[in-house]
Write a protein that holds these residues in place. Structure first.
Motif, PDB file in Angstrom:
ATOM      1  N   LEU A  62       0.755  -1.177   0.134  1.00 48.55           N
ATOM      2  CA  LEU A  62       0.175   0.075  -0.002  1.00 48.55           C
ATOM      3  C   LEU A  62       0.730   1.277  -0.004  1.00 48.55           C
ATOM      4  O   LEU A  62       2.032   1.258   0.629  1.00 48.55           O
ATOM      5  CB  LEU A  62      -0.941  -0.152   1.223  1.00 48.55           C
ATOM      6  CG  LEU A  62      -2.032  -1.115   1.340  1.00 48.55           C
ATOM      7  CD1 LEU A  62      -2.668  -1.157   2.590  1.00 48.55           C
ATOM      8  CD2 LEU A  62      -2.923  -1.352   0.242  1.00 48.55           C
ATOM      9  N   PRO A  63       0.577   2.373  -0.606  1.00 47.91           N
ATOM     10  CA  PRO A  63       1.156   3.752  -0.589  1.00 47.91           C
ATOM     11  C   PRO A  63       1.168   4.189   0.515  1.00 47.91           C
ATOM     12  O   PRO A  63       0.325   4.060   1.298  1.00 47.91           O
ATOM     13  CB  PRO A  63       0.628   4.283  -1.822  1.00 47.91           C
ATOM     14  CG  PRO A  63      -1.025   3.888  -1.922  1.00 47.91           C
ATOM     15  CD  PRO A  63      -0.505   2.301  -1.335  1.00 47.91           C
ATOM     16  N   ASP A  64       2.300   4.635   1.055  1.00 51.47           N
ATOM     17  CA  ASP A  64       2.255   5.602   2.251  1.00 51.47           C
ATOM     18  C   ASP A  64       1.641   6.935   1.921  1.00 51.47           C
ATOM     19  O   ASP A  64       1.997   7.865   1.452  1.00 51.47           O
ATOM     20  CB  ASP A  64       3.969   6.214   2.562  1.00 51.47           C
ATOM     21  CG  ASP A  64       4.629   4.661   2.973  1.00 51.47           C
ATOM     22  OD1 ASP A  64       3.977   3.877   3.433  1.00 51.47           O
ATOM     23  OD2 ASP A  64       5.824   4.650   2.606  1.00 51.47           O
ATOM     24  N   VAL A  65       0.543   7.046   2.768  1.00 53.71           N
ATOM     25  CA  VAL A  65      -0.561   8.073   2.553  1.00 53.71           C
ATOM     26  C   VAL A  65      -0.420   8.665   3.910  1.00 53.71           C
ATOM     27  O   VAL A  65      -0.812   7.839   4.906  1.00 53.71           O
ATOM     28  CB  VAL A  65      -1.862   7.709   2.162  1.00 53.71           C
ATOM     29  CG1 VAL A  65      -2.752   8.899   2.149  1.00 53.71           C
ATOM     30  CG2 VAL A  65      -1.988   7.008   0.911  1.00 53.71           C
ATOM     31  N   PRO A  66       0.017  10.124   4.147  1.00 56.43           N
ATOM     32  CA  PRO A  66       0.011  10.472   5.555  1.00 56.43           C
ATOM     33  C   PRO A  66      -1.411  10.856   5.958  1.00 56.43           C
ATOM     34  O   PRO A  66      -2.137  11.121   5.195  1.00 56.43           O
ATOM     35  CB  PRO A  66       0.623  11.819   5.353  1.00 56.43           C
ATOM     36  CG  PRO A  66       0.348  12.319   3.870  1.00 56.43           C
ATOM     37  CD  PRO A  66       0.470  10.775   3.149  1.00 56.43           C
TER      38      PRO A  66
END
Length: 73
Positions: A62-66
């Protein structure tokens, strides 16, 4: 409908049954192989199905999403 159309419809139905039979045989064969491995793996000391799926399974990242900052009152 001409006689050629009638023959093509009959041929199509026959081929559909043949394809369905092959697909069902493949599904049953895969299920038998999986069941045999599930049963024999502990006896021979092979990795379990869960371990195999973990190692050989899909690589999902999963992409790192803040996280959004919430302003509290």
């Amino acid at each position: 409908m001409s006689w050629l159309g009638f023959v093509l419809v009959i041929l199509g139905i026959w081929l559909a049954f043949k394809v369905a039979g092959v697909v069902l045989r493949l599904i049953v064969t895969v299920l038998i192989v999986i069941a045999a491995y599930w049963w024999l793996a502990p006896i021979f000391g092979w990795p379990t199905l869960g371990e195999l799926f973990h190692v050989l399974g899909p690589d999902v990242r999963l992409p790192d999403v803040p996280m959004p900052e919430l302003k509290l009152p």
